[in-house]
Design a protein around this motif. Structure first.
Motif, short mmCIF file in Angstrom:
data_model
loop_
_atom_site.label_atom_id
_atom_site.label_comp_id
_atom_site.label_asym_id
_atom_site.label_seq_id
_atom_site.Cartn_x
_atom_site.Cartn_y
_atom_site.Cartn_z
N TYR A 72 0.80 -1.22 0.00
CA TYR A 72 0.00 0.00 0.00
C TYR A 72 0.84 1.29 0.00
O TYR A 72 0.63 2.15 -0.84
N PRO A 73 1.81 1.41 0.92
CA PRO A 73 2.57 2.68 0.92
C PRO A 73 3.27 2.95 -0.41
O PRO A 73 3.27 4.08 -0.89
N SER A 74 3.82 1.91 -1.01
CA SER A 74 4.55 2.17 -2.26
C SER A 74 3.59 2.62 -3.36
O SER A 74 3.94 3.48 -4.17
N VAL A 75 2.38 2.08 -3.37
CA VAL A 75 1.39 2.52 -4.36
C VAL A 75 0.99 3.96 -4.09
O VAL A 75 0.94 4.80 -5.00
N LEU A 76 0.76 4.28 -2.83
CA LEU A 76 0.33 5.65 -2.50
C LEU A 76 1.41 6.66 -2.88
O LEU A 76 1.13 7.67 -3.52
#
Lengths: 709, 181
Positions: free
Chosen positions: A61-65
């Protein structure tokens, strides 16, 4: 507690705006949100980190955000969102530890734990996407302020986490044109002549150029292209596509420059071998360009040439055409590409297509104003692949800068599809035995297919000028063995072989002494290129006084000073610093437009006998239009000055005198301009006819030779 | 079941991908994944004959000159799209037929001319008659469509299948000869 808000959401009364929608089957591990408000997205990011700073369950999730946030908010806004959460922690987080006073020294304080996670999230951002920080001063200052805030609470451990000093420089991304870095100066000895070049050398140097151009294209460039489907104001992407098309055309011209079928077949075999090496280097984009060039209709129709190609080579060609085929949604390529580990360059076009389709199919916002995060997760998979090269230190090739310079110039040459096709027809004319059906179009009819490619222009003369300079220096370094500043005719001929079709029009050895000097060679290539470019892509910069703050198109810095702060292009109106104006790599749009119209008109005006006339008269017209534009420009300037002088001293006498003088000068200018244009158009007609005649004769000779062979 | 390969051509921004999405979306409403193998495949029934279409959407690759050639080589039928709100996009496609003929090496090519964005009547720059005239010179059907209102979207593909059925393409032989050359 914010973590519960999301779960509570469905239970809220129906008129409460929805803050989050959950994903039933996550597309990527950890991406459980389907849509949410930006604030919720940031919270979710913080909560993806454990107390020790590691990602919970390797959530993506963080890398996508962080990768995708620029699709819906600026980096500055995202940075601020983290700061806001940090500041409101004391109210929003409930600490259940008895007797806790929520200072950083309190072990087990839930507020402090949440604050730590915020810092871990920001650290993750800095370490995984350093490019965001180096290129965005607003974001940098937000994070610096955040650091000061954290520090003021006495929390040095957190401050350490969000330290920006280790962010590497991405200075190279600001430059449009590819410049050789000092670190790349390997002293590998290579030939600069196409005939002596090994396929591996060629493939490696093409990969080097590709790598340099590809990694410059940033997230915003991709986003803008997906949204507008246009290359306007997208110079980096445009440059990369120009390289792609330039290579395809160079291959076609190299093949067509040879006079016998066997010679042409040899060139094809050589490029197929280059393709093999490109496949080994996993450079799929250049491979696509080479295969596209080799299978282009201008070459595919050469029956005699194709008969000379060994079956082995034909088999390889078939194999690559199959690999890159658009069948089943490029499934062959996608499979192979996904399985390739390490350094690889994707086919730009294929992935751009995916981006555009996703953007067309899915809305950015759903359910009122929630950000459609499922779309972001899907886009992220393509964009991750496209931006991967930015973090790749160097391609697995060593480059010889002299060869890079020579190649780069070769690829700058610009022809229209039509010019190349006519060349092909001249080499191997259609005949009744040919399987091609009876002439669908008469060969002389000027059909300009390149207009369909209106978005991509050839590089402007300034760039070419630089490239010519680099290339000539490279040639002399390698071939002028006695360092006297001259090379022999034979050596020159060999080099000129890399640049098919530009050598027929000029007499190079101007002083007829049998030796070529640097100056002669530079003039030669530059004149030849001007011809190829039709001389219409240069900016017409002149010094300019701005009355409101204006920024430089190249370095984006302010144009300083009270008067004559910068230089403005008379035609397209872009502004630049004096020292930046020569570095601008952006086409002059208004001219481009005029050029297009001109070509279209000459098409509709029918076959060639009239073409010369229409051509020159059109040119006259467009120049007249240009002049009118300049005229308008001076008038507005004049108006400005009028105002100014009135305000300052109200000295009318001087003003009138100046205006009268100005008028006189303008009239004179007009007259000389007119004369100039007339002479130019005369010259143009004469030159055009002469060249047409020479070409015809040459082609006739070649055809005769071909048939004899 | 017969399989047809249809290439959608036209300048950037005319709504090619919107048409494609509308057409294929019936089967993929829930999740769009344009990278999977059969994303661009759809079964339709034309004149009681079930057929499978594979759409080759050129959106995003308009500027890549040599990729376009490869697309055309692969395609059997062609939908050539312009936007009725932009004269430039209409000018751009005027030479398309000739280019397809050049690449395919045959005259008789199943194609259809499509004027998209018909919902934006107030921004119209290309009159319907202009489109009809071009279609007449090309000797092919003509449709004005709107991807937004799903107007005439399926009809494009039904028409092109009909075109491919009526022109008995001697393509097999041609294709082989191309390779042998």
């Amino acid at each position: 507690m914010p973590a519960q808000e999301g779960e509570d959401a469905p239970l809220l009364p129906p008129d409460t705006p929805l803050k989050i929608m959950e994903e039933e089957k996550p597309l990527l591990p950890g991406v459980t949100v389907r849509a949410a408000t930006p604030e919720r997205l940031v919270h979710l990011c913080v909560e993806s980190f454990g107390d020790d700073g590691d990602l919970i369950d390797d959530s993506e999730y963080p890398s996508v955000l962080f990768l995708m946030h620029k699709w819906f908010m600026t980096s500055e806004e995202l940075g601020k969102a983290f700061v806001d959460i940090y500041q409101s922690c004391d109210e929003t987080i409930l600490c259940t530890k008895p007797g806790c006073i929520h200072l950083h020294s309190n072990k087990g304080c839930e507020i402090q734990a949440y604050k730590a996670k915020i810092c871990y999230a920001v650290r993750y951002w800095i370490t995984n996407f350093p490019v965001h920080f180096d290129l965005d001063t607003h974001l940098k200052s937000v994070i610096r302020k955040f650091g000061t805030l954290v520090n003021s609470e006495g929390n040095h451990m957190f401050k350490e986490l969000i330290d920006l000093s280790k962010v590497p420089s991405y200075d190279w991304m600001r430059n449009m044109s590819v410049r050789p870095g000092n670190s790349m100066r390997h002293n590998r000895k290579v030939s600069l002549v196409f005939n002596h070049l090994e396929p591996l050398e060629l493939a490696e140097h093409l990969t080097w150029l590709e790598y340099k151009a590809f990694r410059r294209i940033n997230f915003t460039d991709f986003k803008n292209y997906a949204m507008t489907a246009s290359l306007k104001d997208n110079p980096k992407l445009e440059r990369s596509i120009a390289l792609f098309n330039g290579l395809s055309q160079w291959i076609q011209c190299m093949v067509l420059s040879k006079t016998t079928p066997q010679q042409r077949a040899d060139v094809i075999v050589k490029f197929v071998n280059v393709a093999k090496k490109l496949r080994t280097l996993k450079n799929f984009n250049t491979l696509m360009s080479v295969v596209g060039g080799l299978t282009h209709s201008a070459l595919a129709r050469l029956a005699k040439t194709n008969a000379c190609i060994p079956s082995e080579t034909q088999k390889t060609m078939m194999e690559y055409t199959e690999l890159l085929s658009s069948n089943n949604n490029f499934s062959n390529y996608r499979k192979v590409f996904n399985q390739c580990p390490g350094f690889k360059i994707p086919i730009l076009g294929v992935h751009l297509k995916d981006l555009i389709l996703l953007h067309t199919a899915l809305p950015d916002r759903v359910e009122g104003n929630l950000i459609n995060f499922r779309k972001m997760a899907q886009l992220s998979q393509t964009l991750k692949e496209l931006t991967k090269l930015q973090n790749h230190e160097a391609p697995p090739v060593c480059a010889n800068m002299d060869l890079v310079n020579t190649l780069r110039l070769s690829l700058d040459l610009h022809y229209t599809e039509d010019e190349i096709y006519e060349l092909s027809l001249a080499r191997e004319p259609r005949n009744s035995l040919s399987s091609v059906s009876e002439t669908p179009s008469t060969p002389t009819k000027p059909v300009v297919f390149a207009d369909w490619l209106a978005g991509v222009s050839p590089p402007d003369p300034n760039t070419i000028n630089k490239h010519v300079h680099d290339m000539v220096e490279a040639v002399f370094k390698n071939y002028d063995h006695d360092k006297d500043g001259f090379i022999s005719h034979a050596e020159f001929e060999a080099i000129a072989g890399n640049f098919p079709f530009i050598d027929s029009f000029c007499v190079l050895d101007a002083d007829q002494d049998g030796m070529i000097s640097k100056a002669e060679m530079k003039t030669y290539f530059f004149t030849a290129n001007c011809h190829a470019l039709r001389n219409s892509f240069k900016h017409d910069f002149h010094e300019y006084t701005y009355f409101k703050p204006t920024f430089c198109i190249h370095c984006t810095g302010l144009l300083w000073g009270l008067i004559k702060q910068g230089w403005k292009c008379k035609d397209c109106g872009i502004n630049a610093h004096k020292h930046c104006k020569d570095l601008v790599v952006m086409e002059c749009r208004s001219k481009q437009h005029a050029a297009c119209n001109r070509r279209l008109d000459s098409v509709s005006n029918g076959p060639s006998p009239h073409q010369d006339l229409t051509y020159s008269s059109k040119r006259k017209m467009s120049q007249r239009q240009k002049r009118n534009r300049v005229h308008v420009g001076t008038q507005t300037e004049e108006a400005y000055f009028t105002d100014l002088s009135r305000h300052i001293n109200g000295n009318w006498g001087i003003r009138d005198k100046l205006i009268a003088e100005n008028k006189q000068l303008k009239e004179k200018l007009e007259q000389s301009n007119e004369q100039n244009i007339m002479l130019k158009s005369h010259l143009g007609v004469i030159r055009k006819n002469t060249i047409a005649f020479i070409l015809e004769q040459m082609d006739a000779l070649n055809i005769q030779r071909d048939t004899e062979v | 079941m017969r399989e047809y390969k249809v290439v959608v051509l036209g300048s950037g921004g005319v709504g090619k991908s919107a048409l494609t999405v509308k057409f294929v979306s019936g089967t993929f409403m829930e999740k769009y994944d344009p990278t999977i193998e059969d994303f661009y495949r759809k079964e339709i029934e034309v004149d009681q004959a079930p057929s499978v279409l594979e759409i080759l959407d050129t959106a995003g690759t308009e500027q890549f000159a040599s990729m376009r050639d490869l697309y055309i080589k692969n395609g059997q039928g062609f939908a050539i799209v312009y936007s009725i709100t932009s004269l430039q996009t209409f000018q751009d496609i005027k030479t398309m037929k000739e280019q397809i003929i050049r690449v395919k090496g045959i005259e008789n090519i199943p194609m259809i001319l499509v004027g998209n964005k018909a919902d934006l009547e107030h921004q119209r720059e290309v009159p319907t008659s202009e489109g009809q005239m071009l279609a007449q010179t090309w000797n092919c059907p003509f449709l004005e469509t709107s991807a937004k209102n799903t107007q005439n979207v399926n009809e494009i593909f039904i028409e092109i299948v009909r075109e491919m059925n009526t022109s008995p393409v001697k393509e097999k032989r041609k294709c082989c000869s191309c390779v042998l050359l």
